[in-house]
Design a protein around this motif. Sequence first.
Motif, PDB file in Angstrom:
ATOM      1  N   GLN A   1       0.828  -1.195   0.000  1.00 34.25           N
ATOM      2  CA  GLN A   1       0.000   0.000   0.000  1.00 34.25           C
ATOM      3  C   GLN A   1       0.869   1.254   0.000  1.00 34.25           C
ATOM      4  O   GLN A   1       1.958   1.272   0.564  1.00 34.25           O
ATOM      5  CB  GLN A   1      -0.931   0.023   1.220  1.00 34.25           C
ATOM      6  CG  GLN A   1      -1.905  -1.144   1.271  1.00 34.25           C
ATOM      7  CD  GLN A   1      -2.849  -1.065   2.443  1.00 34.25           C
ATOM      8  OE1 GLN A   1      -4.058  -1.180   2.278  1.00 34.25           O
ATOM      9  NE2 GLN A   1      -2.316  -0.887   3.645  1.00 34.25           N
TER      10      GLN A   1
ATOM     11  N   TYR B   1       0.865   5.146   1.317  1.00 34.40           N
ATOM     12  CA  TYR B   1       0.196   5.942   2.340  1.00 34.40           C
ATOM     13  C   TYR B   1       0.410   7.427   2.075  1.00 34.40           C
ATOM     14  O   TYR B   1       1.523   7.864   1.758  1.00 34.40           O
ATOM     15  CB  TYR B   1       0.717   5.572   3.727  1.00 34.40           C
ATOM     16  CG  TYR B   1       0.520   4.112   4.048  1.00 34.40           C
ATOM     17  CD1 TYR B   1      -0.733   3.620   4.390  1.00 34.40           C
ATOM     18  CD2 TYR B   1       1.581   3.214   3.973  1.00 34.40           C
ATOM     19  CE1 TYR B   1      -0.921   2.271   4.667  1.00 34.40           C
ATOM     20  CE2 TYR B   1       1.409   1.864   4.256  1.00 34.40           C
ATOM     21  CZ  TYR B   1       0.145   1.399   4.602  1.00 34.40           C
ATOM     22  OH  TYR B   1      -0.037   0.059   4.860  1.00 34.40           O
TER      23      TYR B   1
ATOM     24  N   LEU C   1      -5.553  10.529   6.423  1.00 32.05           N
ATOM     25  CA  LEU C   1      -4.541   9.522   6.133  1.00 32.05           C
ATOM     26  C   LEU C   1      -5.172   8.464   5.246  1.00 32.05           C
ATOM     27  O   LEU C   1      -6.206   7.890   5.593  1.00 32.05           O
ATOM     28  CB  LEU C   1      -4.027   8.897   7.434  1.00 32.05           C
ATOM     29  CG  LEU C   1      -2.899   7.867   7.317  1.00 32.05           C
ATOM     30  CD1 LEU C   1      -1.639   8.496   6.745  1.00 32.05           C
ATOM     31  CD2 LEU C   1      -2.611   7.251   8.693  1.00 32.05           C
TER      32      LEU C   1
ATOM     33  N   ALA D   1      -4.747   5.029   2.506  1.00 34.67           N
ATOM     34  CA  ALA D   1      -3.980   3.882   2.026  1.00 34.67           C
ATOM     35  C   ALA D   1      -4.490   3.492   0.651  1.00 34.67           C
ATOM     36  O   ALA D   1      -5.680   3.206   0.477  1.00 34.67           O
ATOM     37  CB  ALA D   1      -4.108   2.705   2.994  1.00 34.67           C
TER      38      ALA D   1
ATOM     39  N   THR E   1       6.371   3.546   7.915  1.00 36.71           N
ATOM     40  CA  THR E   1       5.886   2.257   8.402  1.00 36.71           C
ATOM     41  C   THR E   1       6.926   1.571   9.266  1.00 36.71           C
ATOM     42  O   THR E   1       8.139   1.675   9.026  1.00 36.71           O
ATOM     43  CB  THR E   1       5.503   1.336   7.236  1.00 36.71           C
ATOM     44  OG1 THR E   1       6.631   1.141   6.375  1.00 36.71           O
ATOM     45  CG2 THR E   1       4.368   1.930   6.423  1.00 36.71           C
TER      46      THR E   1
ATOM     47  N   VAL F   1       1.499   2.058  10.361  1.00 36.86           N
ATOM     48  CA  VAL F   1       1.907   3.281   9.685  1.00 36.86           C
ATOM     49  C   VAL F   1       1.833   4.402  10.723  1.00 36.86           C
ATOM     50  O   VAL F   1       0.891   4.449  11.540  1.00 36.86           O
ATOM     51  CB  VAL F   1       1.025   3.577   8.457  1.00 36.86           C
ATOM     52  CG1 VAL F   1      -0.451   3.651   8.810  1.00 36.86           C
ATOM     53  CG2 VAL F   1       1.470   4.866   7.771  1.00 36.86           C
TER      54      VAL F   1
ATOM     55  N   GLN G   1      -1.767  -0.908   9.511  1.00 37.04           N
ATOM     56  CA  GLN G   1      -1.670  -0.879   8.056  1.00 37.04           C
ATOM     57  C   GLN G   1      -2.820  -1.643   7.394  1.00 37.04           C
ATOM     58  O   GLN G   1      -3.207  -1.338   6.263  1.00 37.04           O
ATOM     59  CB  GLN G   1      -0.333  -1.482   7.595  1.00 37.04           C
ATOM     60  CG  GLN G   1       0.891  -0.665   7.966  1.00 37.04           C
ATOM     61  CD  GLN G   1       2.115  -1.110   7.196  1.00 37.04           C
ATOM     62  OE1 GLN G   1       2.141  -1.077   5.975  1.00 37.04           O
ATOM     63  NE2 GLN G   1       3.154  -1.541   7.925  1.00 37.04           N
TER      64      GLN G   1
ATOM     65  N   GLY H   1      -6.519   0.501   9.099  1.00 37.24           N
ATOM     66  CA  GLY H   1      -6.619   1.947   9.176  1.00 37.24           C
ATOM     67  C   GLY H   1      -7.210   2.445  10.477  1.00 37.24           C
ATOM     68  O   GLY H   1      -7.720   3.569  10.543  1.00 37.24           O
TER      69      GLY H   1
END
Length: 385
Positions: free
Chosen positions: A284, A286, A294, A296, A321, A326, A340, A343
């Motif tokens: 992913q 970010y 935020l 992803a 990360t 994250v 991650q 979320g």
Amino acid sequence: MKAFLKHAVALTLLAGVVGCSSTDENEAALPAELVDFTPVMEADVVWDRWAGDGTEGKWLQLKPAVSGDSVFVCDSDGDCYSYDRHTGDKQWHTDVDLRVSGGVGAGNGYVALGTLDGELVVLNAEDGSEAFRKKLTSEILSSPGIKDNLLVAQAQNGHVYGFSLETQEQIWHYDASLPLLSLRGTADPVITDKVTYASFANGKVVALSNDSGSTLWEKRISIPSGKSDLEKLSDVDGTPFVTFDTMYAVGFNGFIRAVDLFSGRTRWQKEFSSYVGPGFGFGQVYLSLDNGHLVALDDRSSSVNWKLEDLSNRRLTKPVTMGNYVIVGDFEGYLHFVSQLSGTFADRIRIDSYGLISDPVVVGDMLYIYSSDGTLAAVKIQEDS
């Protein structure tokens, strides 16, 4: 003469280039209050040290750099420090007595920094003594990059310089054409084995040969639009993230683009705006958007896997990360740890109350962050529950 917006002023534009007029819109631009949650892991400060006066209210992204077993940092007054990155033991301190505005970069036995007066200063990593210095064409607001024998420094006016660490001489120079108005900041040059990637206020990223500085390709990340100069801001101020075959770059008032490293061809793009660089992990990409969300994205399809809106307008740092998480910092000095996968919040710790502006740096299982008041902290995830 090139004019630059103060970053503090630019932040008032982040919720939208055209200013809000209604009360509801102004309230929507206020920083979100922190939400309660049940931590599912534990992140702790392993050590912290006072490392100078930080940025003393200046909007400067003075981040730490790690090389070997040492972590290096400089404050805006020119006090530079080296610490054992594992224990926090101070190894040396030197005062270069300059207005430091870009830094630091470290590697191959050297530590490099830039100043508001356009001086590139290179120190010996072993003891902090000065190795050499060079005068560039304008202030330096990014961290110089070091890889093997190559040192790359980028000035705010779009000039990029390659130096040989062996001879201490300039070996190439690149000059980008920039707009009259831009955000105050510069992305760090990213150096790979053969290519350096430099980002500019004109919305472009350029791939340069490490040997000659010649242009291999260039890619526009942000496209200026709108009627006023403010609406046309399209800076790529965040440092791109580079994998073995793809570069992910995001611009202000622009796009996140996945670019093939070898051809410069766009693999995918999505309309998002950010003034900090992207992060990467678990397949992913970010993004800390300029509105504090935020996001992803799937690194292959660009689809949004999740979005966290609970940090709206909290002026987030670049996402990094570590482990399953994250991590972003905010303007009140908090580090937020987010899963991650889902979320959702996993933990939150506070480094100080003065705020986190500079990018966090992750090496192995440790995160290093330098706060606005001069606190250098090493953070580690202790356990998952």
